[in-house]
Scaffold this motif. Structure first.
Motif, PDB file in Angstrom:
ATOM      1  N   UNK A   1      38.914  49.073  48.867  1.00  0.00           N
ATOM      2  CA  UNK A   1      38.784  49.364  47.427  1.00  0.00           C
ATOM      3  C   UNK A   1      39.373  48.270  46.542  1.00  0.00           C
ATOM      4  N   UNK A   2      40.514  47.698  46.953  1.00  0.00           N
ATOM      5  CA  UNK A   2      41.130  46.687  46.082  1.00  0.00           C
ATOM      6  C   UNK A   2      40.273  45.422  46.015  1.00  0.00           C
ATOM      7  N   UNK A   3      39.485  45.180  47.040  1.00  0.00           N
ATOM      8  CA  UNK A   3      38.589  44.009  47.029  1.00  0.00           C
ATOM      9  C   UNK A   3      37.302  44.348  46.273  1.00  0.00           C
ATOM     10  N   UNK A   4      36.807  45.567  46.497  1.00  0.00           N
ATOM     11  CA  UNK A   4      35.560  45.989  45.826  1.00  0.00           C
ATOM     12  C   UNK A   4      35.714  45.938  44.311  1.00  0.00           C
ATOM     13  N   UNK A   5      36.929  46.214  43.831  1.00  0.00           N
ATOM     14  CA  UNK A   5      37.084  46.226  42.373  1.00  0.00           C
ATOM     15  C   UNK A   5      37.667  44.930  41.815  1.00  0.00           C
ATOM     16  N   UNK A   6      37.876  43.970  42.676  1.00  0.00           N
ATOM     17  CA  UNK A   6      38.433  42.689  42.224  1.00  0.00           C
ATOM     18  C   UNK A   6      37.317  41.828  41.618  1.00  0.00           C
ATOM     19  N   UNK A   7      37.430  41.548  40.332  1.00  0.00           N
ATOM     20  CA  UNK A   7      36.362  40.804  39.649  1.00  0.00           C
ATOM     21  C   UNK A   7      36.310  39.337  40.048  1.00  0.00           C
ATOM     22  N   UNK A   8      37.353  38.866  40.714  1.00  0.00           N
ATOM     23  CA  UNK A   8      37.295  37.492  41.233  1.00  0.00           C
ATOM     24  C   UNK A   8      36.416  37.444  42.487  1.00  0.00           C
ATOM     25  N   UNK A   9      36.186  38.611  43.104  1.00  0.00           N
ATOM     26  CA  UNK A   9      35.319  38.670  44.287  1.00  0.00           C
ATOM     27  C   UNK A   9      33.915  39.113  43.848  1.00  0.00           C
ATOM     28  N   UNK A  10      33.811  40.362  43.409  1.00  0.00           N
ATOM     29  CA  UNK A  10      32.529  40.844  42.895  1.00  0.00           C
ATOM     30  C   UNK A  10      32.532  40.583  41.389  1.00  0.00           C
TER      31      UNK A  10
END
Ligand code: N2P
Length: 368
Positions: free
Chosen positions: A325-334
């Motif tokens: 979840x912390x990656x899915x919501x990271x705008x630097x990733x997605x």
């Protein structure tokens, strides 16, 4: 009893011979960027399919392109940026995919497929591996200390393209990617030109701008160099690098209990968006196994595991429930719409322009 035993012995011998022959054939040769896969991807694929993976890394699109142009690379799956893949498709270097062997295509996000269709009409040759952007990453604490009373610039590219800033960051380290196609579109846009200009004068102007900061660039690094480790150890203050690599470094430093405050910035004049795509060279020795590999990567859990390991977005809609979840919501990733709109899209300059790009970069590097 005896004959049953004999029969089962010869059956065993036969199956051993078959296994040996099979083992010889069941191979897939994969050529990918470094630091771009999960630790267990290859092992799991081998276990599930019985196909052995030989895995090599290249360090830039330029290097991969030269290999494909030369032919007989021996690779079955390669991962060019979509903009280089376009040239490779045009040159007839890539095979058309057999979609009947890729049922997991259904998992992909139609929006990403539509993006790729711009360089590969009908999505006939390419499947996105992961996507991200080239940008400026900083060790925020070190940059702050180095700048002293100087505030952070409005456009983060100033940190590496303006002598006032770059001269201050030299002591704590400025690293640039060692790839002309990564740096030039960004440099052109920064000086207000078309990132894919084909005018020689624009390249002269970009070269002049770059020349002024050349004394402050402490290193050039490619994929597979130790620049991720150097960032993780706090030896780099500012980097022109790839988004996920900067996050990998941050994560490594935290795991080593020596956390560095590494940040991926979204500069005003834009990062450079890329879509790295799986493709099968025309002369691939194991095309069936290549399809099996590509199809495997598109399993939702597998694509998610790549994103979880290396902090690059994947094109797989069905994978999202498996992304941390912390990656899915990271705008630097997605990256969100606004972030994407700020970025330089990938482009495929013609050959004459590519020569200009290379020449400009080479003299920048050589400082002449
Ligand atoms: C390497 C990531 C490469 C992305 N870790 C650039 N296409």
């Amino acid at each position: 009893m005896k004959s049953v035993f004999r029969r089962s012995l010869s059956a065993l011998a036969l199956s051993l011979i078959a296994a040996a022959a099979g083992a010889q054939e069941k191979v897939v040769n994969v050529y990918n960027w470094a630091d771009y896969i999960a630790e267990d991807t290859i092992r799991n694929f081998e276990k599930e399919t019985g196909i052995k993976v030989r895995y090599d890394n290249f360090d830039s699109n330029e290097a991969l392109h030269a290999k494909l142009v030369a032919g007989r690379s021996g690779y079955d799956v390669v991962v060019p940026g979509s903009h280089f893949a376009k040239l490779q498709i045009q040159a007839g270097l890539l095979m058309k995919l057999d979609k009947s062997k890729l049922p997991n295509l259904k998992n992909l996000d139609p929006a990403i497929q539509a993006q790729l269709a711009k360089v590969d009409p009908g999505n006939e040759h390419l499947v996105d591996w992961l996507w991200g952007y080239t940008t400026v990453g900083i060790n925020a604490d070190k940059v702050k200390a180095a700048l002293g009373s100087m505030p952070m610039p409005d456009n983060a590219w100033d940190l590496v393209f303006k002598p006032e800033y770059a001269s201050k960051l030299k002591a704590c380290g400025i690293t640039f990617l060692d790839s002309a196609s990564e740096v030039l579109p960004i440099a052109l846009k920064y000086i207000g030109k078309d990132p894919y200009s084909n005018a020689a004068a624009d390249y002269t102007a970009a070269g002049d701008m770059l020349k002024k900061v050349r004394p402050f660039v402490t290193r050039f690094a490619g994929s597979g160099s130790d620049y991720i480790d150097q960032m993780a150890r706090g030896n780099i203050c500012a980097v022109v690098g790839w988004s996920g690599d900067i996050m990998i470094a941050k994560n490594k430093s935290a795991q080593a209990k020596k956390p560095q405050n590494l940040q991926v910035l979204l500069p005003k004049t834009g990062g450079l968006l890329f879509f790295d795509t799986m493709a099968i060279p025309k002369d691939a020795p194991n095309a069936d196994n290549a399809h099996a590999f590509i199809n495997y990567i598109m399993k939702p859990e597998v694509h998610a595991s790549l994103t979880n390991a290396v902090f690059y977005a994947n094109p797989n809609k069905a994978s999202l429930p498996f992304v941390k979840p912390e990656i899915a919501k990271d705008k630097a990733v997605f990256v969100d719409e606004a972030g994407l709109a700020s970025m330089i899209p990938p482009g495929s300059p013609d050959q004459a322009t590519r020569r200009l790009i290379t020449r400009t970069f080479t003299s920048f590097k050589a400082n002449r």
